[in-house]
Write an enzyme that holds these catalytic residues in place. Structure first.
Site, PDB file in Angstrom:
ATOM      1  N   TYR A 168       0.830  -1.212   0.000  1.00 34.42           N
ATOM      2  CA  TYR A 168       0.000   0.000   0.000  1.00 34.42           C
ATOM      3  C   TYR A 168       0.870   1.271   0.000  1.00 34.42           C
ATOM      4  CZ  TYR A 168      -3.587   3.145   2.041  1.00 34.42           C
ATOM      5  OH  TYR A 168      -4.443   4.171   2.303  1.00 34.42           O
ATOM      6  N   LYS A 212       1.054   4.116  -2.897  1.00 36.42           N
ATOM      7  CA  LYS A 212       0.663   5.490  -2.565  1.00 36.42           C
ATOM      8  C   LYS A 212       1.783   6.478  -2.887  1.00 36.42           C
ATOM      9  CE  LYS A 212      -3.528   5.247  -1.024  1.00 36.42           C
ATOM     10  NZ  LYS A 212      -4.580   5.619  -1.990  1.00 36.42           N
TER      11      LYS A 212
HETATM   12  P1  NAI Z   1     -13.171   3.054   1.700  1.00 38.70           P
HETATM   13  O1  NAI Z   1     -12.865   1.590   1.706  1.00 38.70           O
HETATM   14  O2  NAI Z   1     -14.346   3.510   2.496  1.00 38.70           O
HETATM   15  O3  NAI Z   1     -13.350   3.607   0.210  1.00 38.70           O
HETATM   16  C1  NAI Z   1     -12.700   3.091  -0.895  1.00 38.70           C
HETATM   17  C2  NAI Z   1     -13.739   2.868  -1.980  1.00 38.70           C
HETATM   18  O4  NAI Z   1     -13.086   2.456  -3.176  1.00 38.70           O
HETATM   19  C3  NAI Z   1     -14.753   1.785  -1.616  1.00 38.70           C
HETATM   20  O5  NAI Z   1     -16.064   2.314  -1.671  1.00 38.70           O
HETATM   21  C4  NAI Z   1     -14.506   0.697  -2.645  1.00 38.70           C
HETATM   22  O6  NAI Z   1     -15.690   0.003  -3.043  1.00 38.70           O
HETATM   23  C5  NAI Z   1     -13.893   1.486  -3.813  1.00 38.70           C
HETATM   24  N1  NAI Z   1     -13.053   0.667  -4.670  1.00 38.70           N
HETATM   25  C6  NAI Z   1     -12.131  -0.258  -4.295  1.00 38.70           C
HETATM   26  N2  NAI Z   1     -11.542  -0.805  -5.360  1.00 38.70           N
HETATM   27  C7  NAI Z   1     -12.090  -0.220  -6.441  1.00 38.70           C
HETATM   28  C8  NAI Z   1     -11.859  -0.356  -7.853  1.00 38.70           C
HETATM   29  N3  NAI Z   1     -10.963  -1.238  -8.320  1.00 38.70           N
HETATM   30  N4  NAI Z   1     -12.568   0.406  -8.704  1.00 38.70           N
HETATM   31  C9  NAI Z   1     -13.489   1.290  -8.234  1.00 38.70           C
HETATM   32  N5  NAI Z   1     -13.750   1.448  -6.911  1.00 38.70           N
HETATM   33  C10 NAI Z   1     -13.058   0.712  -6.033  1.00 38.70           C
HETATM   34  O7  NAI Z   1     -11.842   3.789   2.201  1.00 38.70           O
HETATM   35  P2  NAI Z   1     -11.520   5.334   2.514  1.00 38.70           P
HETATM   36  O8  NAI Z   1     -10.933   5.379   3.855  1.00 38.70           O
HETATM   37  O9  NAI Z   1     -12.659   6.206   2.183  1.00 38.70           O
HETATM   38  O10 NAI Z   1     -10.316   5.599   1.503  1.00 38.70           O
HETATM   39  C11 NAI Z   1     -10.367   6.439   0.365  1.00 38.70           C
HETATM   40  C12 NAI Z   1      -8.965   6.653  -0.148  1.00 38.70           C
HETATM   41  O11 NAI Z   1      -8.195   7.373   0.810  1.00 38.70           O
HETATM   42  C13 NAI Z   1      -8.211   5.360  -0.426  1.00 38.70           C
HETATM   43  O12 NAI Z   1      -7.409   5.510  -1.570  1.00 38.70           O
HETATM   44  C14 NAI Z   1      -7.357   5.193   0.804  1.00 38.70           C
HETATM   45  O13 NAI Z   1      -6.247   4.393   0.555  1.00 38.70           O
HETATM   46  C15 NAI Z   1      -7.014   6.641   1.113  1.00 38.70           C
HETATM   47  N6  NAI Z   1      -6.618   6.844   2.493  1.00 38.70           N
HETATM   48  C16 NAI Z   1      -7.542   6.780   3.503  1.00 38.70           C
HETATM   49  C17 NAI Z   1      -7.128   7.002   4.804  1.00 38.70           C
HETATM   50  C18 NAI Z   1      -8.096   7.069   5.923  1.00 38.70           C
HETATM   51  O14 NAI Z   1      -7.687   7.491   7.025  1.00 38.70           O
HETATM   52  N7  NAI Z   1      -9.370   6.697   5.749  1.00 38.70           N
HETATM   53  C19 NAI Z   1      -5.717   7.176   5.145  1.00 38.70           C
HETATM   54  C20 NAI Z   1      -4.846   7.290   4.016  1.00 38.70           C
HETATM   55  C21 NAI Z   1      -5.305   7.101   2.735  1.00 38.70           C
END
Ligand code: NAI
Length: 287
Positions: free
Chosen positions: A164, A168
């Protein structure tokens, strides 16, 4: 302030968590939003229409404009489908938020090649694929806004997240070059490393901390980065719980050897080479 009013913006992975919140706030500020989500589980397994559909319904109920897309960012065809949805529905594409993501955590010693590949595919290739599909439109119209979801796990490292973190920080590398190559076409590319309570973080931090880290704190910064008047490019921001920090690479005064040094001469000056007491903003010496 023009903001994002009337702009056509893709948010990938917008069926839940941070992406959902970005989509809602963008629509509230007058953007036309493509709500992309594959609808799978946190590890990327499964798929469904419900997540993206629910966010589109929410936006429409509030009087905003949005369309759902269920394509997979990890494939070229999926990314092209996402951008096509924007162009066919709203007539153009002005911005992308590469937010879709999954987790397959394991220590480096135990990580399987499948876990490594799955995460690199969704995050690094996902960000590349969707940006690559939008890029010709941005160049042609002389306007584009790109936000990559980075992570402190990449910027600073995190136990169990070598796949990851690598993906990133790969996106940060991409942002650095897109900022240079897009400058003349009014294309701005930036990265955000958010910290927010979502299904991705529900078991990695204590509930008292997560309560303070709402996605709503992150979204206003993302909307600003997509705004028409935004000048910042090639920057990385760490944000969460109300805090907004810019993160950048610095370099120290270092050592310049007039002649090719011996191994012993390098060893002798090691404390100067590693000393960070005086630093300046790092830059590409050949750029
Ligand atoms: P989340 O799991 O709630 O949202 C990610 C979304 O991406 C999900 O709804 C999922 O269905 C969708 N997804 C996954 N694979 C996919 C694909 N191949 N094609 C289309 N959609 C797809 O997670 P969150 O926390 O909202 O994360 C959003 C972004 O922020 C991610 O990239 C995550 O790595 C990044 N991030 C989040 C952090 C946090 O504190 N929540 C920390 C650092 C980064």
């Amino acid at each position: 302030m023009a903001g994002v009013e009337g702009l056509s913006i893709v948010v990938t992975g917008a069926g839940g968590g941070l992406g959902r919140d970005y989509a809602l706030l963008l629509a509230e500020h007058g953007a036309k939003v493509v709500v992309n989500d594959l609808g799978g589980a946190r590890d990327g397994s499964g798929a469904g229409f419900e997540m993206a559909d629910a966010v589109v319904a929410e936006i429409k109920e509030a009087g905003g404009e949005a369309v759902a897309n269920y394509d997979n960012v990890a494939t070229t065809e999926g990314a092209q489908g996402i951008v096509r949805t924007a162009v066919e529905t709203f007539g153009s594409i002005h911005g992308v938020v590469n937010n879709a993501g999954i987790l397959r955590d394991a220590s480096f010693a135990k990580m399987t090649e499948a876990e490594w590949d799955a995460v690199i595919k969704v995050h690094l290739y996902g960000g590349y694929n969707v940006t690559r599909a939008a890029w010709p439109h941005f160049r042609e119209q002389g306007f584009g806004r790109i936000v990559m979801a980075a992570s402190t796990s990449g910027l600073f490292g995190n136990f169990g997240q070598s796949n990851y973190g690598t993906a990133k920080n790969g996106l940060v590398g991409l942002v650095n070059t897109l900022a240079l190559e897009g400058a003349r076409s009014n294309i701005r590319a930036n990265a955000v490393a958010p910290m927010a309570a979502t299904r991705m973080t529900e078991d990695v931090a204590p509930p008292e901390l997560l309560e303070k880290l709402r996605p709503e704190h992150v979204s206003p910064v993302v909307v600003n980065l997509l705004a028409e008047e935004q000048e910042s490019t090639g920057s990385v921001f760490v944000l969460g719980g109300g805090a907004v920090y810019r993160v950048a690479l610095f370099q120290n005064a270092g050592v310049v050897f007039p002649e090719v040094p011996t191994v012993a001469e390098v060893a002798e000056r090691w404390s100067e080479i590693t000393d960070l007491s005086e630093v300046t903003l790092g830059r590409n010496p050949v750029g």
